[in-house]
Write an enzyme that holds these catalytic residues in place. Sequence first.
Site, short mmCIF file in Angstrom:
data_model
loop_
_atom_site.label_atom_id
_atom_site.label_comp_id
_atom_site.label_asym_id
_atom_site.label_seq_id
_atom_site.Cartn_x
_atom_site.Cartn_y
_atom_site.Cartn_z
N HIS A 263 -1.16 0.20 -9.89
CA HIS A 263 -1.81 -0.72 -8.95
C HIS A 263 -2.43 -1.92 -9.67
CE1 HIS A 263 -3.69 -0.81 -4.66
NE2 HIS A 263 -3.42 -2.04 -5.11
N GLU B 60 -3.43 7.62 -4.39
CA GLU B 60 -3.84 7.13 -5.70
C GLU B 60 -5.14 7.80 -6.16
OE1 GLU B 60 -3.98 2.84 -5.60
OE2 GLU B 60 -1.97 2.74 -4.76
N ARG C 46 0.86 -1.18 0.00
CA ARG C 46 0.00 0.00 0.00
C ARG C 46 0.90 1.23 0.00
NH1 ARG C 46 -3.47 -2.78 -1.54
NH2 ARG C 46 -5.56 -3.12 -0.69
C1 GLV Z 1 -4.96 -5.20 -3.93
O1 GLV Z 1 -4.24 -4.27 -3.75
C2 GLV Z 1 -5.55 -5.97 -2.88
O2 GLV Z 1 -5.44 -5.60 -1.70
O3 GLV Z 1 -6.18 -6.99 -3.18
#
Ligand code: GLV
Length: 326
Positions: free
Chosen positions: A285, A268, A239
């Site tokens: 991402h 983001e 993250r």
């Molecule tokens: C993606 O970032 C997830 O947490 O599945």
Amino acid sequence: MPKPKVLATRPLFPAARTILDASCDVEYFPSAESASRQNLLRRLKDKEGLVCLLTDAVNEELLRNAPKLRIVSNVAVGFDNIDVAACTKRAVVATNTPGVLDETTADFAWTLMMAVARRLSEGEALARSGKWTGWDLDQLVGTDVWGKTLGIVGFGRIGRAMARRASGFQMKVIYHDAVRVAEEVEQELKAEFRDFNSLLSESDFVSVHVPLTPETRGMFSGPKFFRMKPTAILINTSRGPVVDENGLVAALEAGKIAGAGLDVYENEPFIFPGLKRANVVLAPHIASATVETRTKMACIAAENVTALFRGQWPPNMLNAEVLKDK
Ligand code: GLV
């Protein structure tokens, strides 16, 4: 008996729709545009279930607007977008999708690691530019991955999947986690525990696989980069807020570390302009974004919802206490 009303903030995949539609009356938002906050809050009023993405903030405001809600099913393993305590307070079950995206996410962290080390973005830009004049001895020389030391921060399922890949590259694996794993796991994965600072100073590559929590927010801040090798490369597929982007840019600018591969960002979809540098590979991402894995994630999210409405415990509950007394 009428089927429970559910809102899904995306169309999902056909396999997941089949699961959901069999026992629920589902309204699907057709696109990201239709999933505006205002629309989401309005359409949730009469819903008992919500299938949402990590971009949907499930907080007090949302819960207040959804008096009939019984389950929030996140199509993601990370659930920092959900105020789980607020859900629990209102007896709303929250679920996520663990277990199905570990290998795919590790594949992508590896992709970023190789891309930064071998300067793939720069090479690709040159190959497409029409300016490539041919092979040259010192052209776009990068750094080896094989045989180096990989430091894994967060040694859960994804961190361990990274460690398994490292053996094929003859790498030394060290890891840091809040909890040291069992000795059998360390032996099987040939991974040695380090305190965080030692891991930073010993690693050639540092790959981050922690969830976002108050403890991990800003874990990689200015002073931590100064502990790393000037040749080191940081990979983050966890993250964004785990890494302080200001500090990272300062470290890159000062040559305190050699590069970074990022799939996630502090705010983001905003990408800090200082990160747009030749020695940083940027992805939007997409670490879990394969057809196979995203389909599985959507199906698990659907199954979490249908289990609850069948009167069963959803398999991936984040707040099982909500159902304890039922
Ligand atoms: C993606 O970032 C997830 O947490 O599945």
